[in-house]
Design an enzyme around this catalytic site. Structure first.
Site, mmCIF file in Angstrom:
data_model
loop_
_atom_site.group_PDB
_atom_site.id
_atom_site.type_symbol
_atom_site.label_atom_id
_atom_site.label_comp_id
_atom_site.label_asym_id
_atom_site.label_seq_id
_atom_site.Cartn_x
_atom_site.Cartn_y
_atom_site.Cartn_z
ATOM 1 N N SER B 50 0.868 -1.169 0.000
ATOM 2 C CA SER B 50 0.000 0.000 0.000
ATOM 3 C C SER B 50 0.908 1.222 0.000
ATOM 4 O O SER B 50 1.707 1.398 0.937
ATOM 5 C CB SER B 50 -0.881 -0.022 1.260
ATOM 6 O OG SER B 50 -1.928 0.917 1.152
ATOM 7 N N GLU B 51 0.815 2.073 -1.024
ATOM 8 C CA GLU B 51 1.859 3.087 -1.210
ATOM 9 C C GLU B 51 1.882 4.140 -0.107
ATOM 10 O O GLU B 51 2.862 4.855 0.051
ATOM 11 C CB GLU B 51 1.796 3.740 -2.589
ATOM 12 C CG GLU B 51 0.577 4.587 -2.879
ATOM 13 C CD GLU B 51 -0.467 3.813 -3.654
ATOM 14 O OE1 GLU B 51 -0.552 2.572 -3.474
ATOM 15 O OE2 GLU B 51 -1.208 4.439 -4.436
ATOM 16 N N ASN B 52 0.800 4.240 0.676
ATOM 17 C CA ASN B 52 0.846 5.188 1.790
ATOM 18 C C ASN B 52 1.734 4.685 2.926
ATOM 19 O O ASN B 52 2.059 5.462 3.823
ATOM 20 C CB ASN B 52 -0.558 5.507 2.291
ATOM 21 C CG ASN B 52 -1.359 4.271 2.614
ATOM 22 O OD1 ASN B 52 -1.371 3.311 1.862
ATOM 23 N ND2 ASN B 52 -2.006 4.279 3.763
ATOM 24 N N SER B 92 8.440 3.668 1.157
ATOM 25 C CA SER B 92 7.401 3.147 0.278
ATOM 26 C C SER B 92 7.734 3.388 -1.191
ATOM 27 O O SER B 92 7.601 2.496 -2.029
ATOM 28 C CB SER B 92 6.061 3.800 0.618
ATOM 29 O OG SER B 92 5.028 3.149 -0.068
#
Lengths: 218, 221
Positions: B50-52, B92
């Site tokens: 999840s890129e967050n 990330s």
């Protein structure tokens, strides 16, 4: 030791026209108390550097609704329709940049670098007006450091030096924004005495923090 | 040809799930790509990114009292699987751009036969921002596009040349639609599979891009 202030006191000297980085990703890890205090304080003509503008009516969106913002630098504004509305009406300026580039530009500022070279945005509108640099046969975009006068960032537990633990997915851009601003205000759920944080477990080094406020809504 | 968009999505996502490699790190974009997670074969170990800021994305475990400190890239509450780990935006996007992410699955407005992708902007109409999409497409080792073959006007979304502003140039590897599976190759766009309820002729008729028909054509769906 870093000064511990109420949210109102922490933001009271922020002048009109300031550039402020605000941490958070779709309201997760977002400094709600500092935003509310800034809303009351009344500073206007602000430039905000954020990941996104969240959903309407909450957090950072309130500053937009109150007409305090002149410019937004963000990666995504799609879930707050008021941003596009005000942008198209010419009331605000918006600059959209890739998310990884936002993080690295903040880091460049905080780390004393003259910029970063990234493949992201090559051959797209993002490259317009930017210098390209050839390294070992591959072209990159030169992205310059992003500086802010202030950063509003969050933590879960911070000690009196500002060393902090930021739990779960609340970290997002909070750590790197704390590095990039002249004056970083940390909104933390809890403040403990020096020694109250395991030195091996801190996510944010207190040297990047100028003052702190304790609030439980972030 | 399917007409129900729910059935189309199901077909597309099921097919993409087969494409994911065991023991790989995968990022699923918001919208249709998210549904791919529902069809990952039980014998595969896939970690979702999840890129967050974490790996190990799974659906929210407690619907009544979701943990709002764990959200996906759309801001919705989710949970973290055993083996997942949290990190900040720098890590990330180092994972993404540094080539450590095996596969990304994204939606598209347009894709063309050179592997160019347009999925973040319709000038004058929709300018939500690129979020992490540009980094994901440039950085992931494999880029899979999940989309309906035709747009709402019934026009091909797979073009000779994209007309909308690009998200990235020449980065798409595989396009999966409700009608076909197409691979971007040096020679051009290779039609590898067609859906069970269509024909090569029908796929051609609904595709603006030039298609090279595989000699080893398979059927899916």
């Amino acid at each position: 030791m870093k000064p511990i202030q109420t949210p109102q006191k922490a933001v009271q000297d922020i002048p009109d026209g300031s550039t402020i980085m605000v941490g958070g990703f779709m309201h997760c890890g977002h400094p709600f108390a500092l935003i509310d205090a800034l809303l009351l304080q009344g500073a206007k003509n602000l430039t905000l550097i954020v990941n996104d503008m969240g959903f309407p009516g909450k957090g950072i969106g309130k500053l937009l609704e109150a007409g305090r913002i002149r410019k937004i630098i963000a990666t995504h504004i799609g879930l707050n329709p008021l941003v596009a509305e005000k942008w198209h009406a010419g009331e605000i300026e918006v600059e959209l940049i890739p998310q990884g580039t936002l993080a690295e530009r903040c880091r460049a500022q905080g780390a004393g670098l003259g910029g970063i070279l990234t493949p992201t945005g090559m051959n797209t509108e993002v490259e317009d007006g930017k210098q390209k640099v050839l390294v070992d046969g591959k072209e990159y975009l030169l992205e310059k450091p992003l500086h802010a006068d202030y950063a509003f960032v969050v933590a879960d537990v911070a000690d009196r030096f500002g060393n902090a633990i930021i739990s779960k997915s609340r970290k997002n851009c909070n750590i790197v924004m704390a590095m990039a601003a002249d004056n970083t205000i940390l909104e933390t759920r809890r403040i403990v005495d020096v020694g109250g944080i395991d030195p091996d477990m801190a996510h944010l080094c207190g040297v990047f923090v100028q003052s702190m406020t304790e609030a439980n809504q972030c | 040809m399917l007409t129900d968009s729910k059935l189309k999505r199901e077909r597309i996502c099921k097919r993409i799930a087969q494409e994911l490699e065991d023991n790989s790190l995968v990022n699923l974009g918001i919208g249709m790509p998210t549904l791919v997670a529902n069809y990952i074969p039980k014998d595969k170990t896939i970690l979702l990114h999840s890129e967050n800021g974490f790996t190990g994305l799974i659906p929210a475990e407690n619907h009544d009292h979701p943990d709002m400190d764990i959200v996906n890239a759309g801001g919705a509450p989710v949970s973290i699987a055993k083996g997942g780990v949290f990190f900040d935006s720098l890590t990330s996007f180092s994972i993404i751009r540094g080539g450590h992410l095996h596969t990304t699955v994204l939606g598209a407005l347009e894709v063309d036969q050179k592997g160019n992708l347009a999925n973040y902007k319709i000038p004058g109409k929709m300018v939500p921002g690129m979020g992490g999409a540009m980094d994901l497409v440039v950085g992931a080792r494999k880029v899979i596009i999940a989309m309906e073959h035709l747009n709402k006007k019934g026009e091909s979304k797979i073009l000779k040349k994209c007309s909308l502003p690009l998200t990235a140039k020449g980065e798409v590897d595989l396009i999966v639609t409700d009608l076909a599976v197409m691979r971007v190759t040096r020679e051009g766009l290779l039609l590898e599979e067609i859906a069970i309820d269509t024909t090569v002729e029908e796929v051609r008729a609904h595709t603006d891009a030039d298609l090279i028909v595989s000699e080893n054509m398979k059927v899916f769906g």
